[in-house]
Design an enzyme around this catalytic site. Sequence first.
Site, PDB file in Angstrom:
ATOM      1  N   GLU A 198      -2.569  10.574  -2.910  1.00  0.00           N
ATOM      2  CA  GLU A 198      -3.040  11.926  -2.639  1.00  0.00           C
ATOM      3  C   GLU A 198      -4.310  11.971  -1.797  1.00  0.00           C
ATOM      4  O   GLU A 198      -4.729  13.040  -1.357  1.00  0.00           O
ATOM      5  CB  GLU A 198      -3.283  12.651  -3.960  1.00  0.00           C
ATOM      6  CG  GLU A 198      -2.020  12.838  -4.766  1.00  0.00           C
ATOM      7  CD  GLU A 198      -2.279  13.498  -6.111  1.00  0.00           C
ATOM      8  OE1 GLU A 198      -3.440  13.850  -6.398  1.00  0.00           O
ATOM      9  OE2 GLU A 198      -1.313  13.658  -6.868  1.00  0.00           O
ATOM     10  N   THR A 199      -4.936  10.819  -1.556  1.00  0.00           N
ATOM     11  CA  THR A 199      -6.186  10.801  -0.800  1.00  0.00           C
ATOM     12  C   THR A 199      -6.023   9.987   0.475  1.00  0.00           C
ATOM     13  O   THR A 199      -4.987   9.363   0.707  1.00  0.00           O
ATOM     14  CB  THR A 199      -7.323  10.172  -1.637  1.00  0.00           C
ATOM     15  OG1 THR A 199      -7.057   8.772  -1.795  1.00  0.00           O
ATOM     16  CG2 THR A 199      -7.430  10.841  -3.001  1.00  0.00           C
ATOM     17  N   HIS A 247      -7.431   7.278   1.109  1.00  0.00           N
ATOM     18  CA  HIS A 247      -7.653   5.850   0.834  1.00  0.00           C
ATOM     19  C   HIS A 247      -6.511   4.996   1.379  1.00  0.00           C
ATOM     20  O   HIS A 247      -6.735   3.892   1.876  1.00  0.00           O
ATOM     21  CB  HIS A 247      -7.816   5.630  -0.670  1.00  0.00           C
ATOM     22  CG  HIS A 247      -8.173   4.225  -1.038  1.00  0.00           C
ATOM     23  ND1 HIS A 247      -9.364   3.647  -0.669  1.00  0.00           N
ATOM     24  CD2 HIS A 247      -7.495   3.281  -1.738  1.00  0.00           C
ATOM     25  CE1 HIS A 247      -9.404   2.412  -1.123  1.00  0.00           C
ATOM     26  NE2 HIS A 247      -8.275   2.164  -1.767  1.00  0.00           N
ATOM     27  N   VAL A 266       0.873  -1.165   0.000  1.00  0.00           N
ATOM     28  CA  VAL A 266       0.000   0.000   0.000  1.00  0.00           C
ATOM     29  C   VAL A 266       0.918   1.225   0.000  1.00  0.00           C
ATOM     30  O   VAL A 266       1.692   1.418   0.944  1.00  0.00           O
ATOM     31  CB  VAL A 266      -0.934   0.019   1.228  1.00  0.00           C
ATOM     32  CG1 VAL A 266      -1.899   1.192   1.148  1.00  0.00           C
ATOM     33  CG2 VAL A 266      -1.688  -1.302   1.366  1.00  0.00           C
TER      34      VAL A 266
END
Length: 139
Positions: free
Chosen positions: A68-69, A71, A64
């Site tokens: 930019e988010t 998530h 992972v």
Amino acid sequence: MSLLLVSANFYPDLSAFLLEGARKKASAAGVETVVVEVMGALEIPAVIAFAAKQFQGFVALGCVIRGETSHYDTVAEQSAAGLQKLAIEQQLAIGNGILTVENYAQAATRANPLEGDKGGFAVEACLGLIALKQRFEII
């Protein structure tokens, strides 16, 4: 003894590195492996739950990378929480080789069996848990 290696292939080249290290470490220990591939890290706990009665241990492999988010936070936290819940509630030996990193360069270094070898380390962790589980079941 056999281990289920569950590999998230969102980053195929990194997954290949993690699998290479995991297979090498398992082979050196004389342990058979079966590989199942899934799309991403969030799917790994479900596969382990599906196969809980069929293997002595499980190794979660994936990566992972922060984007930019938010998530990243969800995937990193929920995949780890799912694995931990399975380990505790179902008493499964799970080696967590899901990398959570800031960038691709960090991931490549950690995944590469000739550098960080986190796939191999996850197998070692799993084998250590299996040994402890066997020890405590005897007492």
